[in-house]
Design an enzyme around this catalytic site. Structure first.
Site, PDB file in Angstrom:
ATOM      1  N   GLY A   1       4.449   6.053 -11.633  1.00  0.00           N
ATOM      2  CA  GLY A   1       5.592   5.133 -10.865  1.00  0.00           C
ATOM      3  C   GLY A   1       4.808   4.456  -9.787  1.00  0.00           C
TER       4      GLY A   1
ATOM      5  N   GLY B   1       5.327   5.103  -3.500  1.00  0.00           N
ATOM      6  CA  GLY B   1       6.342   5.495  -2.624  1.00  0.00           C
ATOM      7  C   GLY B   1       7.578   5.913  -3.443  1.00  0.00           C
TER       8      GLY B   1
ATOM      9  N   GLY C   1       7.918   8.708  -4.953  1.00  0.00           N
ATOM     10  CA  GLY C   1       8.306   9.992  -4.670  1.00  0.00           C
ATOM     11  C   GLY C   1       7.636  11.264  -5.420  1.00  0.00           C
ATOM     12  CE  LYS C   2       3.160   8.010  -8.183  1.00  0.00           C
ATOM     13  NZ  LYS C   2       3.527   7.143  -7.376  1.00  0.00           N
TER      14      LYS C   2
ATOM     15  CD  GLU D   1      -2.545   8.578  -6.212  1.00  0.00           C
ATOM     16  OE1 GLU D   1      -3.429   7.789  -6.258  1.00  0.00           O
ATOM     17  OE2 GLU D   1      -1.201   7.979  -5.933  1.00  0.00           O
TER      18      GLU D   1
HETATM   19  N1  LIG Z   1       7.579  13.483   5.577  1.00  0.00           N
HETATM   20  C1  LIG Z   1       8.129  12.454   5.470  1.00  0.00           C
HETATM   21  N2  LIG Z   1       8.777  11.757   6.541  1.00  0.00           N
HETATM   22  C2  LIG Z   1       9.532  10.780   5.981  1.00  0.00           C
HETATM   23  N3  LIG Z   1       9.393  10.160   4.922  1.00  0.00           N
HETATM   24  C3  LIG Z   1       8.550  10.631   3.771  1.00  0.00           C
HETATM   25  C4  LIG Z   1       7.778  11.798   4.017  1.00  0.00           C
HETATM   26  N4  LIG Z   1       7.020  11.945   3.065  1.00  0.00           N
HETATM   27  C5  LIG Z   1       7.449  10.931   2.139  1.00  0.00           C
HETATM   28  N5  LIG Z   1       8.053  10.081   2.739  1.00  0.00           N
HETATM   29  C6  LIG Z   1       8.542   8.886   2.080  1.00  0.00           C
HETATM   30  O1  LIG Z   1       9.078   9.310   0.773  1.00  0.00           O
HETATM   31  C7  LIG Z   1       8.775   8.153  -0.197  1.00  0.00           C
HETATM   32  C8  LIG Z   1       7.963   8.914  -1.331  1.00  0.00           C
HETATM   33  O2  LIG Z   1       6.842   9.122  -0.976  1.00  0.00           O
HETATM   34  P1  LIG Z   1       5.522   9.904  -1.755  1.00  0.00           P
HETATM   35  O3  LIG Z   1       4.361  10.241  -1.168  1.00  0.00           O
HETATM   36  O4  LIG Z   1       6.271  10.924  -2.511  1.00  0.00           O
HETATM   37  O5  LIG Z   1       5.522   8.427  -2.824  1.00  0.00           O
HETATM   38  P2  LIG Z   1       4.329   8.791  -3.997  1.00  0.00           P
HETATM   39  O6  LIG Z   1       5.133   8.436  -5.304  1.00  0.00           O
HETATM   40  O7  LIG Z   1       3.326   9.823  -4.055  1.00  0.00           O
HETATM   41  O8  LIG Z   1       3.673   7.307  -3.674  1.00  0.00           O
HETATM   42  P3  LIG Z   1       1.930   6.975  -3.987  1.00  0.00           P
HETATM   43  O9  LIG Z   1       1.619   6.566  -5.432  1.00  0.00           O
HETATM   44  O10 LIG Z   1       1.667   5.686  -2.924  1.00  0.00           O
HETATM   45  O11 LIG Z   1       1.240   8.231  -3.663  1.00  0.00           O
HETATM   46  C9  LIG Z   1       7.970   7.232   0.529  1.00  0.00           C
HETATM   47  O12 LIG Z   1       8.790   6.166   0.930  1.00  0.00           O
HETATM   48  C10 LIG Z   1       7.663   7.850   1.869  1.00  0.00           C
HETATM   49  O13 LIG Z   1       7.539   6.879   2.888  1.00  0.00           O
HETATM   50 MG   LIG Z   2       1.414  10.195  -3.823  1.00  0.00          MG
END
Ligand SMILES: Nc1ncnc2c1ncn2[C@@H]1O[C@H](COP(=O)(O)OP(=O)(O)OP(=O)(O)O)[C@@H](O)[C@H]1O
Ligand SMILES: [Mg+2]
Lengths: 331, 319, 450
Positions: free
Chosen positions: B75, B78, B80-81, B215
């Protein structure tokens, strides 16, 4: 002649009961901060609990000395639990603030007029050391040439250094075990350790308790050393001094607190005596307008503050620390 | 794009025991729809949501992960993974939702208990124990160590034998991950890619049933990547279930049996790699979301830029 | 270990602690009670001024008998209020008196016709001499406030708490902003507070008064200079110490310990130059209170309330509205992102240090004005500042202010039920309990994992 006096006076302190107290307190901090990364800024609170309850058991409640010791140790475990439950899940700086606050709560409460009849208010408690004095096997002055102690003082430091040695061995045994490895892992990254199925909270609590027990023993010694327990001995700066001792000797090193305490009290006393000599008498070495005798007594603390800063900036691994560890400390 | 997806996993002792074929066969009959039921799910999650302020970072209605397979979670940034990983493994608390591992409900369970059950994760930003040596990093991963109890810690007699066995096992895993030369170095001295390897190796010390990798390939050089791919596949051959987050589509295509796609917190598509990557929803999600992302960033930058300029202007005026 | 005798008994006491403190430095943490000193003499007096607050300006009440007893009930001294309503009862040399508790009694039968105590319960006051400083007491005289004792007292304490809260908020705001932008938990923040108070003392002690058109503006000048100097001090401290440390990549915990060293260093340096005595500024020493409704308040307190409110509103508005304020919040949120989007992070931090230190210094002067001070006033209230900031949420602007009000008002009002000597204890307990239920503080955000 002055130089010799200076050195022997400093050595006297460096091996004396005060160094014992701080070595014990710093061993506790070493377990908590050095190995587990817990910022306990309330070691003075554990010392207060130990010293006061040992003293009050005998002086106020008429119990035996050994009951007092047991009570002091038991309550310091309770204190560790009380402090740990709300804070061990939080970030390191929260624990620092809560423990420093708790130590101050304890100090102000035990020194209050409200509890005067138990803990003697600001004057504190006296007349609790009889059992300890009776155990003293030394009856005459112990003279080692350059340094000499009264029998009571020698008994204090003799028994004290034995306890320090036991503490050091215990810490050494613990830290080379898988248990110690988990603590060190928590210091590095608690989430990583948690992801491997370790109950981080429980380990932190165990570390806090063990460190607190050493604090309580330091509290016994501070009370016995002065044959008086009062709020002065357990001020916030007491904890800060213990940290300086630990960092001087090297955190996460088994002998760090011991070496640190000896070096610390040697230097502090040296500075004190040195500036005392410079400013004493009707026609002092140092002109009055630069430094009076009053001001001279502050020099050691001014220098100590500066030294703590420089130490932390330039040699965070302590004076005898490990270079290898420093190399990877570039965070 | 995908040039040699069939290249052999070089550098690792990858022994094909036919688990890959088995997993793909089991998944063949599964619908290519978000939340599709699997024949033998190891993890089942329902209505899991996590809100950060106004942002719904995770909003998963239903998802299942097949046992014995390699499942990829992809995905846009951001999506949400990582947050979903955190929720499943007890590192974060959801606003709502329930999920099970081997039929056992994990909701509200602390992270260390989840790990003990056999569901072990690694972190997107590696978490090695810097001031411990590589081998100590490995040893700490072993479970059920009697020397980890305070009562016995002081007496090596109780734990020496177990320690020796763990060290041997750790040595073998290190060898597999080509880290045995680094055995006595501080983990803090390892390179970024080596840390990823160490973290994965350490997770294996827990002997998990389900390993969740966030990752694992990020920052790993292409040569090493090939051997890592081999490792991941061999985990499946050893009977483990792998659930991993990855942005590298080649890798996803190469090793995964099944792909789950998240965007804006929701599962928007599921299926085998090839079909998912051709899915219009997925392409939209990537492009659309990517588009948004850039705008957001630019906007933010613009505001900050303005602030800076104003500041400079004020300064100049003041002088 | 040596204990030296000194002529200035006040110094003896403090140095006694310091010298004996070879195994633990001592500071008798003194709650900022309503303590005031006169000159640096070594007798401690109980003093006060009796005024009838129904009159405007309040009229002195003459001929009222006041007596002081020690805790054994022995009479220590007596006095009758003079034509200005003033009375002074010497207690003795401070070395004998510090630590003792005294009961100060007003003989109601000697009150003139038609006057009564506003709070009839308050014919006796109990005071402990905590530091070497005179004790000033007030017996508000006016119409009896029958039956409203508790509520009025709560209100009165609330006003005291309000003053303290505002001063706390100024100090807390600086601490919180510095934490927000740099992550530093600054244990030397108390020394920024003391710095302001000491600079103002220096100006105040310069020979002569500073007057403009016949008006004595010594203290006004002192406040202004203290603020400017504190601002400079904060800026210079960041430049010379913290910025290089950030450059080196010093860890947050290491930096925290550096700040402890700095605190010990500065605190003892202050004592080196300013001595251990309690100080008071020369102006506005014993203003007679106004009565607003049932509540008594000194003009000085009103001034402090208005001035600090203006300062706080100005600073928070600046943070909320100006570009620089927004940049500050951006840096607090995410320094890396802020830097990559062209904000000069170092510059923002510089400004934050300057403003934070200026606020802390200002709070120090005002604190010194309202209750007198010594070289460790900042260190003594540091824990309360921390409590306020943590309670509100580390690093948040509004949290720091909210936390300050809760802590400040709680401290005063809690004395309705807890002994005054334990009021700090209560506030610190509130902190710990609050963390149990809301670890990130009232207005803080939870942290991200992984
Ligand atoms: N502790 C937190 N406080 C506020 N927002 C958060 C927090 N943790 C995550 N987010 C937000 O939640 C959303 C999902 O974040 P997440 O890290 O799960 O994405 P991801 O899919 O792992 O992205 P990536 O591929 O870049 O690692 C993002 O918009 C992030 O800014
Ligand atoms: Mg991530």
């Amino acid at each position: 002649m002055d130089i010799l006096n200076l050195l022997s006076g400093s050595l006297q302190q460096a091996l004396g009961p005060t160094a014992v107290v701080y070595a014990l307190a710093a061993i506790g901090l070493n377990v908590q901060f050095g190995y587990t990364g817990l910022l306990n800024f309330g070691q003075a609170g554990f010392m207060a609990i130990g010293g006061y309850f040992m003293a009050a058991s005998v002086a106020t409640w008429g119990l035996s000395f050994w009951v007092g010791i047991a009570l002091g140790l038991g309550l310091s475990v309770v204190l560790a639990l009380l402090l740990g439950i709300p804070t061990l899940r939080l970030r390191a700086d929260y624990l620092a603030i809560v423990t420093i606050a708790a130590a101050e709560i304890i100090r102000q409460t035990l020194g209050s007029v409200t509890l005067l009849k138990w803990f003697g208010g600001q004057d504190g408690l006296i007349n609790f050391q009889r059992t300890f004095v009776e155990m003293n096997p030394f009856s005459s002055r112990v003279d080692l040439g350059i340094v000499a102690w009264r029998p009571f003082d020698f008994w204090l430091l003799f028994s004290g250094w034995i306890l320090v040695a036991i503490g050091v061995v215990v810490v050494w045994l613990l830290m080379r075990s898988p248990w110690g490895r988990v603590l060190k892992g928590i210091r590095e990254d608690e989430d990583a350790v948690r992801s491997l199925g370790k109950n981080v909270y429980s380990y932190k609590m165990q570390s806090l308790i063990i460190g607190g027990l050493f604090g309580a023993v330091a509290g016994f010694y501070v009370a016995l050393q002065h044959t008086n327990m009062n709020p002065t001995w357990v001020a916030t700066d007491t904890t800060f001094f213990a940290y300086t001792v630990l960092l001087l000797g090297g955190a996460a090193r088994v002998l760090g607190p011991v070496v640190g305490s000896i070096v610390f009290w040697f230097l502090i006393t040296f500075l004190d005596l040195f500036f005392g000599i410079l400013t004493r008498g009707a026609d002092p070495f140092m002109p009055e307008w630069i430094m009076t005798n009053q001001q001279a007594s502050l020099m050691r603390l001014i220098i100590m503050g500066l030294a703590l800063m420089l130490l932390m900036i330039f040699r965070p691994q302590g004076i005898f620390g490990d270079r290898r560890e420093l190399a990877i400390d570039a965070r | 794009m995908p040039a040699d997806t069939t290249a052999p996993a070089s550098g690792s002792e990858y022994v094909d025991r036919g688990r890959a074929a088995e997993a793909r066969k089991a998944l063949a009959s599964v619908e290519h729809e978000p939340g599709a039921p699997k024949p033998d799910p190891i993890v089942v999650a329902d209505e899991v949501t996590r809100q950060f302020g106004g942002l719904k970072a995770v909003d998963v209605a239903h998802v299942e992960i097949q046992r014995g397979a390699i499942t990829a979670l992809i995905g846009p940034n951001g999506a949400g993974k990582t947050t979903f990983f955190n929720l499943l493994t007890g590192f974060d608390r959801p606003n709502t939702g329930r999920w099970t591992f081997n039929g056992k409900s994990l909701a509200g369970m602390s992270a260390y208990k989840v790990a003990r059950l056999g569901m072990v994760r690694t972190f997107q930003l590696t978490k090695v124990l810097a001031k411990l040596t590589v081998i100590e990093n490995m040893r700490i991963g072993a479970t059920g160590q009697s020397g980890e109890s305070l009562a016995r810690a002081m007496f090596p007699f109780f734990w020496r034998a177990q320690e020796k066995a763990n060290t041997e096992r750790a040595g073998a895993i290190l060898q597999r991950f080509k880290l045995d030369a680094k055995r006595d170095d501080f983990a803090g001295s390892l390179s970024g890619g080596q840390r990823k390897l160490l973290e994965m190796a350490r997770a294996l010390m827990v002997e998990p049933e389900l390993i969740m990798l966030d990752e694992p390939m990020a920052g790993v050089n292409p040569a090493l990547k090939q051997s890592l791919l081999g490792h991941v596949k061999s985990l499946r051959e050893d009977g483990m279930t792998v659930f991993f987050v990855e942005h590298d589509m080649d890798m996803v295509r190469d090793i995964s049996d099944w792909v789950i796609v998240m965007a804006q917190g929701q599962v928007i598509a599921e299926g085998p790699p090839d079909s998912v990557m051709a899915d219009q929803r997925v392409i939209d999600a990537y492009l659309g979301s990517h588009h948004d992302q850039v705008l957001d960033f630019e906007e933010e930058e613009k505001i900050l830029q303005e602030a800076q300029e104003e500041h400079v202007k004020n300064e100049e005026e003041a002088q | 270990m040596r204990v030296r005798q000194s002529s200035a008994a006040a110094l003896v006491l403090m140095t006694l602690f310091t010298v004996l403190g070879i195994s633990g430095n001592a500071q008798a943490a003194t709650p900022p009670a309503t303590v005031a000193t006169s000159a640096d003499d070594d007798t401690i007096d109980v003093k006060g001024k009796l005024v009838d607050t129904r009159e405007k300006p309040p009229a002195p009440v003459e001929g009222v008998q006041i007596s002081v007893e020690d805790d054994a009930g022995e009479l220590v001294g007596e006095a009758t209020s003079d034509a200005d309503g003033l009375f002074v009862i010497p207690l003795g040399a401070d070395i004998d008196v510090v630590g003792e508790t005294y009961t100060i009694k007003l003989d109601e039968s000697t009150l003139p016709e038609g006057t009564e105590l506003r709070n009839p319960d308050q014919v006796e006051l109990e005071r402990q001499v905590k530091i070497s400083a005179d004790i000033s007491v007030t017996f508000p005289i006016g119409e009896g406030t029958v039956g409203t004792g508790w509520a009025v007292r709560a209100l009165q304490l609330g006003v005291g708490g309000l003053v303290f809260s505002l001063l706390l908020a100024m100090a807390a705001l600086g601490l919180s902003m510095i934490f927000g932008t740099t992550g530093l938990t600054n244990f030397a923040h108390g020394e920024l507070i003391t710095f302001g108070a000491l600079i103002a003392l220096f100006i105040d002690r310069l020979p002569g008064n500073i007057t403009v058109g016949g008006m004595n503006i010594t203290m006004v000048t002192a406040i202004a200079v203290a603020m400017v100097m504190s601002t400079l001090f904060g800026w210079a401290q960041d430049k010379a110490l913290w910025k290089p440390l950030r450059r080196r990549g010093t860890g947050l915990i290491a930096a925290m310990i550096v700040s402890i060293g700095l605190s010990i260093f500065l605190r003892n340096l202050y004592q080196y130059f300013a001595g251990a005595a309690n100080h008071n500024y020369s102006q506005w020493t014993s203003p007679s209170p106004w009565s607003i409704g049932p509540v008594l308040i000194t003009p000085k307190d009103v001034g402090v309330i208005i001035f600090s409110t203006i300062v706080l509103v100005a600073v928070t508005l600046a943070i909320a509205k100006t570009r620089l304020g927004k940049a500050t919040r951006a840096v607090s949120d995410n320094p890396a992102l802020a830097a990559s989007s062209g904000i000069n992070v170092d510059r923002v931090i510089s400004v934050v240090w300057a403003v934070g230190a200026g606020l802390a210094g200002l709070s120090g002067v005002l604190l010194g004005m309202t209750q007198g001070f010594d070289y460790q006033i900042g260190f003594k209230i540091l824990l309360l500042v921390f409590a306020a900031v943590v309670l509100g949420g580390l690093g948040t602007v509004w949290g720091a202010i909210l936390g300050s009000f809760i802590i400040g008002i709680f401290i005063e009002v809690s004395t309705l039920v807890v002994p005054a000597e334990l009021k700090f204890v209560g506030a610190l307990l509130v902190l710990i309990l609050a963390l149990l239920f809301r670890p990130q503080g009232l207005l803080g955000r939870a942290e991200r994992v992984g």
